[in-house]
Write a protein that holds these residues in place. Structure first.
Motif, short mmCIF file in Angstrom:
data_model
loop_
_atom_site.label_atom_id
_atom_site.label_comp_id
_atom_site.label_asym_id
_atom_site.label_seq_id
_atom_site.Cartn_x
_atom_site.Cartn_y
_atom_site.Cartn_z
N THR A 67 32.33 47.41 33.27
CA THR A 67 33.14 46.33 33.68
C THR A 67 34.41 46.73 34.17
O THR A 67 34.91 47.77 33.70
CB THR A 67 33.50 45.48 32.42
OG1 THR A 67 32.36 45.06 31.75
CG2 THR A 67 34.40 44.38 32.64
N PRO A 68 34.76 46.23 35.40
CA PRO A 68 35.96 46.88 36.05
C PRO A 68 37.11 46.91 35.35
O PRO A 68 37.47 45.88 35.01
CB PRO A 68 36.01 46.22 37.33
CG PRO A 68 35.09 44.99 37.15
CD PRO A 68 34.17 45.23 36.31
N ARG A 69 38.07 47.96 35.35
CA ARG A 69 39.32 47.88 34.85
C ARG A 69 40.44 47.33 35.96
O ARG A 69 40.69 48.13 36.81
CB ARG A 69 39.84 49.13 34.13
CG ARG A 69 39.05 49.74 32.84
CD ARG A 69 39.41 50.70 32.10
NE ARG A 69 39.57 52.15 33.12
CZ ARG A 69 40.80 52.68 33.50
NH1 ARG A 69 42.11 51.86 33.46
NH2 ARG A 69 40.67 53.70 34.19
N VAL A 70 40.60 46.14 35.86
CA VAL A 70 41.70 45.62 37.01
C VAL A 70 42.90 45.91 36.65
O VAL A 70 43.82 45.46 35.74
CB VAL A 70 41.39 44.05 36.91
CG1 VAL A 70 42.01 43.50 37.94
CG2 VAL A 70 39.96 43.64 36.88
N ALA A 71 43.39 46.59 37.53
CA ALA A 71 44.69 46.97 37.82
C ALA A 71 45.79 46.06 38.41
O ALA A 71 46.95 45.82 38.08
CB ALA A 71 44.97 48.43 38.43
N GLN A 72 45.38 45.48 39.44
CA GLN A 72 45.97 44.42 40.38
C GLN A 72 44.95 43.39 40.78
O GLN A 72 43.91 43.80 41.15
CB GLN A 72 46.82 45.04 41.61
CG GLN A 72 47.94 45.85 40.83
CD GLN A 72 48.98 45.29 40.46
OE1 GLN A 72 49.28 43.94 40.80
NE2 GLN A 72 49.88 45.67 39.68
N GLU A 73 45.28 42.53 41.37
CA GLU A 73 44.61 41.18 42.18
C GLU A 73 45.59 40.85 43.28
O GLU A 73 46.80 40.78 43.11
CB GLU A 73 44.20 40.07 41.20
CG GLU A 73 43.26 40.47 40.09
CD GLU A 73 42.82 39.25 39.40
OE1 GLU A 73 43.75 38.09 39.45
OE2 GLU A 73 41.88 39.24 38.65
N ALA A 74 44.87 40.55 44.38
CA ALA A 74 45.50 40.05 45.59
C ALA A 74 44.75 39.29 46.46
O ALA A 74 43.56 39.32 46.27
CB ALA A 74 46.06 41.51 46.42
N VAL A 75 45.37 38.50 47.22
CA VAL A 75 44.49 37.42 48.02
C VAL A 75 43.90 38.08 49.20
O VAL A 75 42.83 37.95 49.68
CB VAL A 75 45.41 36.43 48.51
CG1 VAL A 75 44.86 35.35 49.41
CG2 VAL A 75 46.28 35.61 47.27
N GLN A 76 45.06 38.80 50.17
CA GLN A 76 44.60 39.30 51.47
C GLN A 76 43.87 40.70 51.16
O GLN A 76 44.53 41.56 50.57
CB GLN A 76 45.64 39.42 52.38
CG GLN A 76 46.09 37.93 52.54
CD GLN A 76 45.34 37.10 53.42
OE1 GLN A 76 44.38 37.63 53.94
NE2 GLN A 76 45.60 35.78 53.34
N VAL A 77 42.81 41.24 52.30
CA VAL A 77 42.24 42.33 52.21
C VAL A 77 43.35 43.53 52.45
O VAL A 77 43.46 44.40 51.98
CB VAL A 77 41.16 42.40 53.06
CG1 VAL A 77 40.64 43.70 53.23
CG2 VAL A 77 40.08 41.53 52.91
N GLN A 78 44.18 43.11 53.49
CA GLN A 78 45.34 44.25 53.87
C GLN A 78 46.22 44.47 52.81
O GLN A 78 46.66 45.52 52.72
CB GLN A 78 45.97 43.65 54.92
CG GLN A 78 45.51 43.68 56.25
CD GLN A 78 44.75 45.02 56.69
OE1 GLN A 78 43.60 45.35 56.94
NE2 GLN A 78 45.58 46.16 56.79
N HIS A 108 39.85 41.26 44.55
CA HIS A 108 40.81 39.82 45.20
C HIS A 108 41.17 39.01 43.87
O HIS A 108 40.25 39.15 42.68
CB HIS A 108 39.51 39.15 46.12
CG HIS A 108 39.38 40.07 47.27
ND1 HIS A 108 38.64 41.04 47.62
CD2 HIS A 108 39.95 39.36 48.71
CE1 HIS A 108 38.94 41.44 48.69
NE2 HIS A 108 39.49 40.34 49.37
N THR A 109 41.72 37.87 44.09
CA THR A 109 42.10 36.88 43.11
C THR A 109 40.57 36.23 42.85
O THR A 109 39.74 36.17 43.33
CB THR A 109 43.07 36.00 43.56
OG1 THR A 109 42.71 35.18 44.77
CG2 THR A 109 44.33 36.78 43.91
N PRO A 110 40.71 35.62 41.61
CA PRO A 110 39.46 34.82 40.99
C PRO A 110 39.04 33.94 41.80
O PRO A 110 37.94 33.76 41.80
CB PRO A 110 39.90 34.46 39.58
CG PRO A 110 40.98 35.34 39.33
CD PRO A 110 41.84 35.89 40.58
N VAL A 111 39.82 33.35 42.71
CA VAL A 111 39.31 32.10 43.62
C VAL A 111 38.39 32.56 44.65
O VAL A 111 37.72 31.95 45.21
CB VAL A 111 40.52 31.23 44.13
CG1 VAL A 111 41.21 30.52 42.98
CG2 VAL A 111 41.27 32.18 45.10
N SER A 112 38.47 33.88 45.10
CA SER A 112 37.55 34.39 46.05
C SER A 112 36.28 34.58 45.59
O SER A 112 36.08 35.36 44.42
CB SER A 112 38.37 35.75 46.64
OG SER A 112 37.41 36.45 47.62
#
Length: 300
Positions: free
Chosen positions: A216-227, A196-200
């Motif tokens: 530490t997780p290797r972040v590939a993508q961030e998104a707002v919605q669970v779907q 989820h995006t950092p604001v979540s």
């Protein structure tokens, strides 16, 4: 002219008898006679004709009677509106909610509330948990559905309304095999994560859980919605940790596997300590829809 005078006028118009009108009003006749005289003087025209045969409405009285009764009825409506407002039965309620509440929680509590209190105007505003808590503190939102745990101290009351835990959303053909139906979080250490995006709140929760698991997780993508996150998992871009209640809406090919060490991510309902009766009614009805709820004061 006041409502008391209009009530005297209306009752006398019904009875056309000063004695019976005074009895109905619970007063003696002389004060009633004086009050009607003063009302007529103020209006500049007689409302009643008085003679040996009794009391009759004048043309002015007949014309004024419907308006007087309407004014009394309106005053009764004002009194009832005040009573309902003080009891939390009508008014305007602003509700902040996070996106993941839309699937089942929001409909579960909004529909019964609307049926029970149809005079309440509900205003729904989608935002993240941090924004909801700040909006409640600033009084621009009355109650909020937030993701727990909150990551900062806040001057709000929190009640757990829905219990949940994170599960691993795994893309098709993912290799690590769950043991006993559950997977250790450390087994995902070398796999790209979709967060989820950092604001979540979930962003911080997942990062903290991974840190406790030793990586530490290797972040590939961030998104707002669970779907959206689940769609990216389905596309094979990485794994994700998502609320377990979203399993029912997982896309084809995405496996939802519980973690060996459960990570609770309950849903809470928040309000100010001095929340009014309308907000309290909403919270009480919401909590009544789920017997796992508990109340606490947030002090994280």
């Amino acid at each position: 002219m006041d409502l008391r005078q209009l009530r005297y006028f209306s009752v006398l118009a019904d009875t056309l008898n000063f004695h019976r009108a005074a009895e109905r009003l619970g007063m003696s006749q002389p004060p009633l006679t004086v009050a009607i005289r003063r009302l007529e003087d103020e209006l500049g025209a007689p409302l009643f004709e008085r003679d040996s045969r009794g009391v009759r409405l004048t043309a002015a009285g007949l014309a004024a009677l419907p308006a007087a009764r309407a004014a009394l009825a309106q005053a009764d409506q004002v009194r009832e509106a005040v009573r309902q407002g003080a009891a939390g039965l009508r008014g305007r309620l602003v509700i902040g909610f996070i996106g993941s509440a839309v699937g089942s929680l929001l409909p579960r509590i909004i529909s019964p509330f609307r049926q029970a209190l149809p005079l309440v105007e509900l205003v729904l505003q989608e935002m993240n948990s941090v924004e909801i808590v700040r909006a409640i503190a600033s009084r621009s939102v009355d109650v909020g559905l937030v993701r727990l745990p909150l990551m900062e101290a806040s001057p709000v009351e929190i009640a757990v309304i829905e219990r949940d835990e994170l599960v691993a959303a795994l893309p098709p053909h993912f290799e690590p095999v769950a043991r006993g139906g559950r997977i250790p979080l450390g087994a995902l250490a070398e796999t790209p994560f979709i967060l989820h995006t950092p604001v979540s709140v979930l962003n911080a929760t997942v990062r903290l859980a991974c840190q406790r698991a030793g990586f530490t997780p290797r972040v590939a993508q961030e998104a707002v919605q669970v779907q959206t996150i689940l769609g990216l998992v389905q596309a094979g871009l990485g794994v994700a940790l998502v609320p377990g209640r979203t399993s029912r809406s997982a896309p084809d090919g995405v496996r939802m596997v519980p973690l060996e060490e459960p990570i609770p991510i309950d849903m809470g309902i928040a309000c100010r300590p001095d929340a009014g009766p309308l907000a309290r009614n909403f919270i009480a009805m919401s909590l009544a829809s789920d017997d796992t709820s508990t109340i606490s004061q947030n002090s994280d």
